[in-house]
Scaffold this motif. Structure first.
Motif, PDB file in Angstrom:
ATOM      1  N   LEU A  80       3.228 -12.070   6.263  1.00 47.11           N
ATOM      2  CA  LEU A  80       4.645 -11.730   6.167  1.00 47.11           C
ATOM      3  C   LEU A  80       5.446 -12.865   5.539  1.00 47.11           C
ATOM      4  O   LEU A  80       6.473 -12.639   4.894  1.00 47.11           O
ATOM      5  N   THR A  81       4.978 -14.090   5.748  1.00 46.06           N
ATOM      6  CA  THR A  81       5.648 -15.248   5.157  1.00 46.06           C
ATOM      7  C   THR A  81       5.208 -15.489   3.718  1.00 46.06           C
ATOM      8  O   THR A  81       6.015 -15.854   2.852  1.00 46.06           O
ATOM      9  N   GLU A  82       3.937 -15.255   3.428  1.00 42.59           N
ATOM     10  CA  GLU A  82       3.366 -15.605   2.125  1.00 42.59           C
ATOM     11  C   GLU A  82       3.614 -14.561   1.046  1.00 42.59           C
ATOM     12  O   GLU A  82       3.713 -14.906  -0.144  1.00 42.59           O
ATOM     13  N   ILE A  83       3.683 -13.290   1.429  1.00 38.40           N
ATOM     14  CA  ILE A  83       3.742 -12.208   0.439  1.00 38.40           C
ATOM     15  C   ILE A  83       5.118 -11.563   0.445  1.00 38.40           C
ATOM     16  O   ILE A  83       5.604 -11.112   1.491  1.00 38.40           O
ATOM     17  N   ALA A  84       5.734 -11.494  -0.721  1.00 38.00           N
ATOM     18  CA  ALA A  84       7.011 -10.793  -0.850  1.00 38.00           C
ATOM     19  C   ALA A  84       6.782  -9.293  -0.719  1.00 38.00           C
ATOM     20  O   ALA A  84       5.778  -8.755  -1.207  1.00 38.00           O
ATOM     21  N   ALA A  85       7.691  -8.630  -0.044  1.00 37.40           N
ATOM     22  CA  ALA A  85       7.552  -7.196   0.187  1.00 37.40           C
ATOM     23  C   ALA A  85       8.796  -6.473  -0.288  1.00 37.40           C
ATOM     24  O   ALA A  85       9.913  -6.989  -0.158  1.00 37.40           O
ATOM     25  N   PRO A  86       8.624  -5.270  -0.851  1.00 35.39           N
ATOM     26  CA  PRO A  86       9.799  -4.475  -1.228  1.00 35.39           C
ATOM     27  C   PRO A  86      10.668  -4.208  -0.013  1.00 35.39           C
ATOM     28  O   PRO A  86      10.180  -4.110   1.113  1.00 35.39           O
ATOM     29  N   PRO A  87      11.971  -4.117  -0.191  1.00 37.52           N
ATOM     30  CA  PRO A  87      12.876  -3.913   0.950  1.00 37.52           C
ATOM     31  C   PRO A  87      12.619  -2.575   1.647  1.00 37.52           C
ATOM     32  O   PRO A  87      12.152  -1.611   1.036  1.00 37.52           O
ATOM     33  N   THR A  88      12.918  -2.541   2.927  1.00 40.00           N
ATOM     34  CA  THR A  88      12.752  -1.331   3.728  1.00 40.00           C
ATOM     35  C   THR A  88      14.024  -1.070   4.532  1.00 40.00           C
ATOM     36  O   THR A  88      14.886  -1.944   4.651  1.00 40.00           O
ATOM     37  N   ALA A  89      14.097   0.137   5.099  1.00 40.41           N
ATOM     38  CA  ALA A  89      15.276   0.504   5.871  1.00 40.41           C
ATOM     39  C   ALA A  89      15.325  -0.241   7.196  1.00 40.41           C
ATOM     40  O   ALA A  89      16.408  -0.551   7.702  1.00 40.41           O
ATOM     41  N   ASN A  90      14.165  -0.534   7.761  1.00 43.73           N
ATOM     42  CA  ASN A  90      14.114  -1.238   9.043  1.00 43.73           C
ATOM     43  C   ASN A  90      12.741  -1.868   9.212  1.00 43.73           C
ATOM     44  O   ASN A  90      11.830  -1.663   8.394  1.00 43.73           O
ATOM     45  N   VAL A  91      12.574  -2.637  10.281  1.00 40.77           N
ATOM     46  CA  VAL A  91      11.305  -3.336  10.520  1.00 40.77           C
ATOM     47  C   VAL A  91      10.191  -2.348  10.837  1.00 40.77           C
ATOM     48  O   VAL A  91       9.023  -2.585  10.504  1.00 40.77           O
ATOM     49  N   PHE A  92      10.530  -1.229  11.461  1.00 44.66           N
ATOM     50  CA  PHE A  92       9.525  -0.219  11.796  1.00 44.66           C
ATOM     51  C   PHE A  92       8.878   0.339  10.532  1.00 44.66           C
ATOM     52  O   PHE A  92       7.657   0.521  10.470  1.00 44.66           O
ATOM     53  N   GLU A  93       9.685   0.582   9.521  1.00 46.95           N
ATOM     54  CA  GLU A  93       9.157   1.092   8.252  1.00 46.95           C
ATOM     55  C   GLU A  93       8.249   0.059   7.587  1.00 46.95           C
ATOM     56  O   GLU A  93       7.206   0.404   7.018  1.00 46.95           O
ATOM     57  N   LEU A  94       8.625  -1.207   7.664  1.00 40.46           N
ATOM     58  CA  LEU A  94       7.809  -2.275   7.082  1.00 40.46           C
ATOM     59  C   LEU A  94       6.451  -2.349   7.770  1.00 40.46           C
ATOM     60  O   LEU A  94       5.412  -2.460   7.105  1.00 40.46           O
ATOM     61  N   LEU A  95       6.443  -2.284   9.097  1.00 37.05           N
ATOM     62  CA  LEU A  95       5.174  -2.335   9.829  1.00 37.05           C
ATOM     63  C   LEU A  95       4.286  -1.146   9.474  1.00 37.05           C
ATOM     64  O   LEU A  95       3.085  -1.304   9.271  1.00 37.05           O
ATOM     65  N   GLY A  96       4.861   0.033   9.418  1.00 32.60           N
ATOM     66  CA  GLY A  96       4.074   1.218   9.121  1.00 32.60           C
ATOM     67  C   GLY A  96       3.561   1.255   7.698  1.00 32.60           C
ATOM     68  O   GLY A  96       2.471   1.776   7.434  1.00 32.60           O
ATOM     69  N   ARG A  97       4.294   0.678   6.780  1.00 36.21           N
ATOM     70  CA  ARG A  97       3.901   0.708   5.375  1.00 36.21           C
ATOM     71  C   ARG A  97       2.887  -0.366   5.013  1.00 36.21           C
ATOM     72  O   ARG A  97       1.878  -0.078   4.339  1.00 36.21           O
ATOM     73  N   ASP A  98       3.104  -1.594   5.474  1.00 37.83           N
ATOM     74  CA  ASP A  98       2.288  -2.721   5.012  1.00 37.83           C
ATOM     75  C   ASP A  98       1.364  -3.320   6.076  1.00 37.83           C
ATOM     76  O   ASP A  98       0.405  -4.020   5.731  1.00 37.83           O
ATOM     77  N   HIS A  99       1.626  -3.067   7.355  1.00 37.20           N
ATOM     78  CA  HIS A  99       0.876  -3.765   8.405  1.00 37.20           C
ATOM     79  C   HIS A  99       0.483  -2.830   9.550  1.00 37.20           C
ATOM     80  O   HIS A  99       0.453  -3.254  10.711  1.00 37.20           O
ATOM     81  N   GLU A 100       0.186  -1.597   9.223  1.00 39.55           N
ATOM     82  CA  GLU A 100      -0.103  -0.614  10.272  1.00 39.55           C
ATOM     83  C   GLU A 100      -1.331  -1.006  11.092  1.00 39.55           C
ATOM     84  O   GLU A 100      -1.299  -1.011  12.331  1.00 39.55           O
ATOM     85  N   LEU A 101      -2.422  -1.333  10.414  1.00 42.47           N
ATOM     86  CA  LEU A 101      -3.649  -1.682  11.133  1.00 42.47           C
ATOM     87  C   LEU A 101      -3.452  -2.929  11.985  1.00 42.47           C
ATOM     88  O   LEU A 101      -3.901  -2.977  13.139  1.00 42.47           O
ATOM     89  N   ALA A 102      -2.781  -3.936  11.438  1.00 44.37           N
ATOM     90  CA  ALA A 102      -2.558  -5.168  12.195  1.00 44.37           C
ATOM     91  C   ALA A 102      -1.694  -4.907  13.422  1.00 44.37           C
ATOM     92  O   ALA A 102      -1.961  -5.443  14.511  1.00 44.37           O
ATOM     93  N   TRP A 103      -0.661  -4.080  13.274  1.00 43.84           N
ATOM     94  CA  TRP A 103       0.231  -3.802  14.403  1.00 43.84           C
ATOM     95  C   TRP A 103      -0.475  -2.971  15.468  1.00 43.84           C
ATOM     96  O   TRP A 103      -0.371  -3.262  16.665  1.00 43.84           O
ATOM     97  N   LEU A 104      -1.212  -1.963  15.036  1.00 50.09           N
ATOM     98  CA  LEU A 104      -1.975  -1.164  15.991  1.00 50.09           C
ATOM     99  C   LEU A 104      -3.046  -2.021  16.671  1.00 50.09           C
ATOM    100  O   LEU A 104      -3.233  -1.938  17.890  1.00 50.09           O
ATOM    101  N   GLY A 105      -3.755  -2.821  15.882  1.00 57.19           N
ATOM    102  CA  GLY A 105      -4.807  -3.660  16.433  1.00 57.19           C
ATOM    103  C   GLY A 105      -4.280  -4.665  17.440  1.00 57.19           C
ATOM    104  O   GLY A 105      -4.883  -4.879  18.496  1.00 57.19           O
TER     105      GLY A 105
END
Length: 216
Positions: A80-105
């Motif tokens: 999350l610190t190293e890689i720039a990410a396209p903007p999202t509506a909220n943090v929940f959308e960011l987790l589901g789009r880019d970090h779903e497996l990590a968050w679930l795990g």
């Protein structure tokens, strides 16, 4: 009305950090319960050996789950610190789009480790009580586990508060996590995931065969 988009990486990293610290603390607490502090004796050698093995199994299971949660959350914070990410509506959308497996795990491994630790606590409490207090102690821990599961399920159901959620219960979260891991293993993109499943299968079969021989 379109929601305002923004950079929510810092908030997402904070959520992962919230899980990493308690997972590390629990892992540290489980180590002595697993390897250092012996179980109370029951005066039956066979039962003592079986209980010691069960304690070891639960302890190793809980410890490895918590370590997995720590690794998932640590790597996610770094990315999350190293890689720039396209903007999202909220943090929940960011987790589901880019970090779903990590968050679930992180969540699944943390809570499975907690439940395994509760099983260890129950076993030790019952063995130490050795009397009419034992059922009460087991009931107290069991009630706590049910309450914790209810709290977790409510949090999962609420999702982002606007209708989006990763699941409907802890069971659905666990199923989704395992499904994502199996998809990774089947796709060939993560050979170590496939190797992990194969190693677990070999270990389970070997243990079953040895147990069958000993019982026979």
């Amino acid at each position: 009305i379109m929601p305002k988009l923004g950079d929510h990486r810092a908030a997402a990293a904070g959520l992962f950090a919230n899980m990493r610290v308690p997972a590390a603390l629990l892992a540290g607490a489980v180590i002595p319960l697993t390897f250092s502090i012996p179980l109370p004796r029951t005066e039956r050698e066979l039962r003592d050996r079986r209980l010691a093995l069960l304690n070891l199994l639960l302890g190793v299971f809980s410890l490895t789950c918590e370590l997995l949660a720590v690794v998932y959350s640590t790597v996610a914070c770094n990315k999350l610190t190293e890689i720039a990410a396209p903007p999202t509506a909220n943090v929940f959308e960011l987790l589901g789009r880019d970090h779903e497996l990590a968050w679930l795990g992180t969540n699944v491994c943390f809570f499975v480790g907690v439940f395994a630790a509760c099983a260890m606590i129950t076993m030790r409490a019952v063995l130490m009580a050795k009397g009419p207090l034992a059922p009460l102690l087991a009931s107290v821990v069991g009630a706590a586990v049910l309450l914790m599961t209810s709290v977790v399920n409510n949090g999962i159901t609420q999702g982002d508060g606007a209708g989006s959620a990763f699941g409907t219960s802890f069971g659905s979260l666990l199923f989704k996590y395992v499904t994502l891991l199996l998809d990774q293993a089947a796709s060939g993109s993560c050979p170590l995931v496939a190797a992990a499943f194969a190693l677990l299968a070999v270990g389970a079969v070997s243990t079953w065969r040895v147990s069958a021989l000993v019982a026979g």
